[in-house]
Design a protein around this motif. Structure first.
Motif, PDB file in Angstrom:
ATOM      1  N   LYS A 107      48.714  16.741  33.059  1.00  0.00           N
ATOM      2  CA  LYS A 107      48.644  16.873  31.600  1.00  0.00           C
ATOM      3  C   LYS A 107      49.139  15.636  30.867  1.00  0.00           C
ATOM      4  CE  LYS A 107      49.158  21.848  31.918  1.00  0.00           C
ATOM      5  NZ  LYS A 107      50.020  22.988  31.704  1.00  0.00           N
ATOM      6  N   THR A 110      46.579  13.511  27.806  1.00  0.00           N
ATOM      7  CA  THR A 110      46.680  13.626  26.343  1.00  0.00           C
ATOM      8  C   THR A 110      47.192  12.320  25.729  1.00  0.00           C
ATOM      9  OG1 THR A 110      47.236  15.931  26.627  1.00  0.00           O
ATOM     10  CG2 THR A 110      47.784  14.976  24.517  1.00  0.00           C
ATOM     11  N   PHE A 113      44.321   9.723  25.897  1.00  0.00           N
ATOM     12  CA  PHE A 113      43.124  10.015  25.112  1.00  0.00           C
ATOM     13  C   PHE A 113      43.402  10.122  23.616  1.00  0.00           C
ATOM     14  CE2 PHE A 113      40.221  12.030  28.603  1.00  0.00           C
ATOM     15  CZ  PHE A 113      40.113  10.790  29.184  1.00  0.00           C
ATOM     16  N   THR A 114      44.665  10.089  23.215  1.00  0.00           N
ATOM     17  CA  THR A 114      44.932  10.098  21.766  1.00  0.00           C
ATOM     18  C   THR A 114      45.342   8.703  21.292  1.00  0.00           C
ATOM     19  OG1 THR A 114      47.179  10.869  22.238  1.00  0.00           O
ATOM     20  CG2 THR A 114      45.577  12.540  21.619  1.00  0.00           C
ATOM     21  N   ARG A 119      37.860   5.778  25.735  1.00  0.00           N
ATOM     22  CA  ARG A 119      38.262   6.596  26.882  1.00  0.00           C
ATOM     23  C   ARG A 119      37.857   5.950  28.213  1.00  0.00           C
ATOM     24  NH1 ARG A 119      37.310  12.979  26.343  1.00  0.00           N
ATOM     25  NH2 ARG A 119      38.781  13.431  24.700  1.00  0.00           N
ATOM     26  N   GLU A 276      34.906  16.876  27.758  1.00  0.00           N
ATOM     27  CA  GLU A 276      36.163  17.422  27.238  1.00  0.00           C
ATOM     28  C   GLU A 276      37.024  17.818  28.428  1.00  0.00           C
ATOM     29  OE1 GLU A 276      35.775  20.161  23.583  1.00  0.00           O
ATOM     30  OE2 GLU A 276      33.974  20.386  24.781  1.00  0.00           O
TER      31      GLU A 276
ATOM     32  N   SER B  42      47.302  25.279  19.220  1.00  0.00           N
ATOM     33  CA  SER B  42      47.105  24.079  20.040  1.00  0.00           C
ATOM     34  C   SER B  42      45.646  23.648  20.055  1.00  0.00           C
ATOM     35  CB  SER B  42      47.594  24.318  21.470  1.00  0.00           C
ATOM     36  OG  SER B  42      48.993  24.434  21.467  1.00  0.00           O
ATOM     37  N   LYS B  46      44.330  20.072  18.965  1.00  0.00           N
ATOM     38  CA  LYS B  46      43.526  19.240  19.868  1.00  0.00           C
ATOM     39  C   LYS B  46      42.221  18.819  19.193  1.00  0.00           C
ATOM     40  CE  LYS B  46      45.528  20.890  24.097  1.00  0.00           C
ATOM     41  NZ  LYS B  46      45.532  21.975  25.070  1.00  0.00           N
ATOM     42  N   THR B  49      43.066  16.000  16.833  1.00  0.00           N
ATOM     43  CA  THR B  49      43.406  14.722  17.467  1.00  0.00           C
ATOM     44  C   THR B  49      42.265  14.191  18.343  1.00  0.00           C
ATOM     45  OG1 THR B  49      44.526  16.009  19.181  1.00  0.00           O
ATOM     46  CG2 THR B  49      45.907  15.049  17.474  1.00  0.00           C
ATOM     47  N   GLN B  51      40.803  15.454  20.938  1.00  0.00           N
ATOM     48  CA  GLN B  51      40.797  15.726  22.379  1.00  0.00           C
ATOM     49  C   GLN B  51      39.691  16.693  22.744  1.00  0.00           C
ATOM     50  OE1 GLN B  51      44.895  16.367  24.081  1.00  0.00           O
ATOM     51  NE2 GLN B  51      45.373  16.367  21.918  1.00  0.00           N
ATOM     52  N   LEU B  52      39.318  17.522  21.788  1.00  0.00           N
ATOM     53  CA  LEU B  52      38.248  18.483  22.015  1.00  0.00           C
ATOM     54  C   LEU B  52      37.171  18.299  20.950  1.00  0.00           C
ATOM     55  CD1 LEU B  52      40.291  21.775  22.644  1.00  0.00           C
ATOM     56  CD2 LEU B  52      39.296  20.262  24.368  1.00  0.00           C
ATOM     57  N   PRO B  80      52.404  16.322  21.897  1.00  0.00           N
ATOM     58  CA  PRO B  80      51.843  17.547  22.480  1.00  0.00           C
ATOM     59  C   PRO B  80      52.913  18.542  22.895  1.00  0.00           C
ATOM     60  CG  PRO B  80      51.733  15.781  24.083  1.00  0.00           C
ATOM     61  CD  PRO B  80      52.345  15.199  22.836  1.00  0.00           C
ATOM     62  N   GLU B  81      52.469  19.728  23.197  1.00  0.00           N
ATOM     63  CA  GLU B  81      53.402  20.791  23.567  1.00  0.00           C
ATOM     64  C   GLU B  81      53.893  20.631  25.006  1.00  0.00           C
ATOM     65  OE1 GLU B  81      51.538  24.631  23.661  1.00  0.00           O
ATOM     66  OE2 GLU B  81      53.436  25.695  23.686  1.00  0.00           O
ATOM     67  N   GLN B  82      52.972  20.169  25.880  1.00  0.00           N
ATOM     68  CA  GLN B  82      53.304  20.196  27.308  1.00  0.00           C
ATOM     69  C   GLN B  82      54.404  19.194  27.671  1.00  0.00           C
ATOM     70  OE1 GLN B  82      50.184  19.281  26.230  1.00  0.00           O
ATOM     71  NE2 GLN B  82      49.518  17.443  27.258  1.00  0.00           N
TER      72      GLN B  82
END
Lengths: 281, 305
Positions: A107, A110, A113-114, A119, A276, B42, B46, B49, B51-52, B80-82
């Motif tokens: 994880k 993130t 990719f932000t 990418r 994605e 979330s 995402k 930002t 990501q999706l 992020p949360e993670q």
């Protein structure tokens, strides 16, 4: 901390270099590298054993199909059978498939990719880090094996040295090609390691035994054409294989490997740009 | 001016709906995104930002589409949360590497990293490996990477999760200050009291839908009717339990290994008292405070009836 000046968007090349910086030491000192260092140490241990045997036994102990072989031939056999057919694909599959998959699984993707980078640069930077890392792992092993085996029998280090350089180049080409193919597999599939292992230990050995064009869909086929060592192969099975084998010229093989690298990386970058990556909660 | 504009925005993962036909416009200042776990907070972040990609509808951030638009990303800071890091890197190395990815030169990235780490009080451990950080430090270093490149919009996904009461108080104060300084922050949480401490402007989200937006106070009244559960990991949970035993707002106390679980009817008073106890050190160190989302679930169940 407000600053009015905004940096210019990072180009693909600059972003790739920065991802390489970020990834290289992470990759080099990872648990995976330590495990794979043990893998590349295995040929060294084998070569050491052979050298010890050569010191205590008569030179004629190394025979293939009745003919005495020298250290350079033993070295050639090890390059083909151990490095090109086993170590290089294994390094390729374990690192290549993990370039994106590890970041997704951990994880940490993130954070990458932000950022204001394409990418695709993430994949390219990590691919280059893989290449540098695996070259650093495999080449010292090959050099040590060479110095252990080359002097056996009538072999000489000086005489075989150009061969070593050629072999180093072939291994680097193999790492580049397998890495690119498995980077694509890693970017595209959900369980890339399984797909990669099936390719290396299922598809490649299987199609190489068959006549026709299927073998052109392997990396090993092109690497094989670059291995210049004379393979002792006088058995019936070897004769049959020779009859079926259509080894491409070295120039064609190099071109094909180059195309594999460029094509696979292009597809992998395209995949990463569009896909994605949903992180499991 | 709207910072985030979503129109008919939906996101689904196969058969599962993450966000369902959301149309909303978020302005400057601090906005709280409040909802239980799995509500779609979330997913929404995402999408904000890049990501999706939206499954349906569209989302624009700072006036631009955000999916596959990396040139926009240096204007956004995302925490992020993670709890995921490159564990072997030091806090400073990690933040600096990420700032450099946003196009800053090495020197500039270094200076920004130091400033950001100072803002979250991590200067003294900047050169320690992240793997050795406490949960609170890890949360703060994540915030530092979101701030360091000085973004126009800061998006924080459950930033207070796992922080000890003192750091939690400081972080809340910091977010409020950013709001006062004119920065725009979108912060998510499943704990109303956390959000309420940072802003009065909230967006209520549940089951992928926006239920309400605006002032927090009417939600406040609803939540006060429901008991609030708090999980506290502490050095001396028994001593903490003794302190709260006589508290008339406390409905129940339970000890679990190194933790104390408190159910209270007066969460505000409880958090104040807990923070004071943590600051005084009278009951040893309070390591982590978390609030299970069933507090909010109860309110949402009530709201959607």
């Amino acid at each position: 901390m407000a600053t009015a000046v905004r940096p210019r968007p990072t180009s693909m090349m600059a972003a790739t270099a920065r991802i390489f910086d970020l990834s290289f030491s992470q990759m080099l000192w990872s648990r995976r590298s330590i495990l794979l260092a043990l893998l590349v140490a295995a040929p060294v241990a084998l070569a050491l054993g052979i050298r010890v045997v050569s010191l205590v036994a008569p030179p004629s102990v190394f025979r293939v199909n009745g003919g005495v072989i020298g250290g350079d031939t033993v070295f050639g056999l090890m390059v083909w059978l151990l490095y090109i057919r086993f170590v290089v694909p294994v390094l390729g599959v374990f690192y290549g498939t993990s370039l994106v998959a590890d970041e997704v699984e951990d994880k940490t993707i993130t954070y990458l990719f932000t950022r204001a980078i394409p990418r695709g640069a993430v994949l390219l930077g990590k691919y280059l880090a893989y290449l540098a890392c695996t070259v650093l792992l495999i080449l010292p092993s090959l050099v040590v094996v060479f110095f252990l085996l080359a002097p056996i029998g009538q072999g000489s280090i000086g005489g075989s040295f150009p061969q070593l350089l050629a072999d180093l180049g072939i291994l680097a080409a193999g790492l580049a090609a397998y890495g690119a193919v498995f980077a694509l597999v890693g970017a595209r599939f959900k369980r890339p390691l399984v797909a990669g292992l099936v390719f290396v230990f299922g598809w490649e050995p299987w199609v190489l035994f068959f006549p026709g064009y299927l073998k052109q869909l392997t990396v090993a086929h092109y690497l094989q054409a670059l291995v210049p060592h004379a393979m002792p192969a006088d058995s019936g099975l070897a004769g049959l294989l020779r009859a079926f084998r259509t080894v491409p010229p070295a120039s064609w093989s190099l071109l094909a490997l180059g195309l594999i690298v460029v094509g696979a990386l292009w597809l992998a970058v395209r995949t990463v740009e569009r896909r994605e990556y949903v992180l499991e909660q | 001016m709207s910072l985030v504009v979503a129109r008919g925005l939906s996101k689904w993962y196969g058969q599962v709906i993450g966000l369902n036909d959301v149309s909303v416009s978020l302005g400057p200042g601090v906005t709280g995104l409040l909802g239980p776990n799995g509500a779609g907070k979330s997913t929404f972040m995402k999408l904000m930002t890049g990501q999706l990609a939206p499954s349906k509808g569209d989302i624009r951030v700072l006036g631009e589409p955000v999916w596959r638009n990396p040139s926009l990303y240096h204007r956004i800071g995302f925490c992020p949360e993670q709890d995921s890091f490159y564990e072997r890197m030091t806090g400073a190395e990690w933040v600096e590497a990420l700032v450099r990815l946003n196009g800053h030169s090495d020197d500039d990235a270094r200076a920004r990293t130091r400033r950001a780490l100072a803002m979250v009080d991590l200067e003294s451990v900047a050169d320690r490996r992240i793997g050795g950080y406490s949960k609170g430090m890890r949360q703060r270093v994540k915030m530092a990477q979101a701030l360091a490149h000085d973004p126009e919009l800061i998006i924080l996904d459950e930033p207070l999760s796992g922080m000890d009461p003192l750091v939690r108080r400081k972080t809340i104060r910091m977010v409020r200050e950013w709001g006062r300084e004119g920065r725009s922050v979108i912060v998510s949480s499943h704990v109303l009291h956390e959000i309420e401490a940072m802003t009065t402007n909230i967006l209520l989200i549940n089951q992928g839908r926006i239920l309400a937006e605006g002032d927090v106070h009417h939600i406040r009244e609803l939540i006060d009717d429901h008991p609030h559960k708090v999980h506290i990991r502490a050095e001396q949970p028994r001593a903490l339990a003794r302190e709260f035993l006589a508290d008339d707002g406390v409905l129940s106390l339970a000890l679990q290994d190194d933790a104390l679980v408190v159910e209270t009817a007066k969460p505000d008073a409880f958090y104040l008292r807990l923070t004071a106890l943590a600051a005084s050190g009278a009951c040893g160190a309070v390591r982590e405070v978390s609030s299970p989302d069933d507090n909010l679930q109860a309110v949402f169940r009530y709201l959607v009836k």
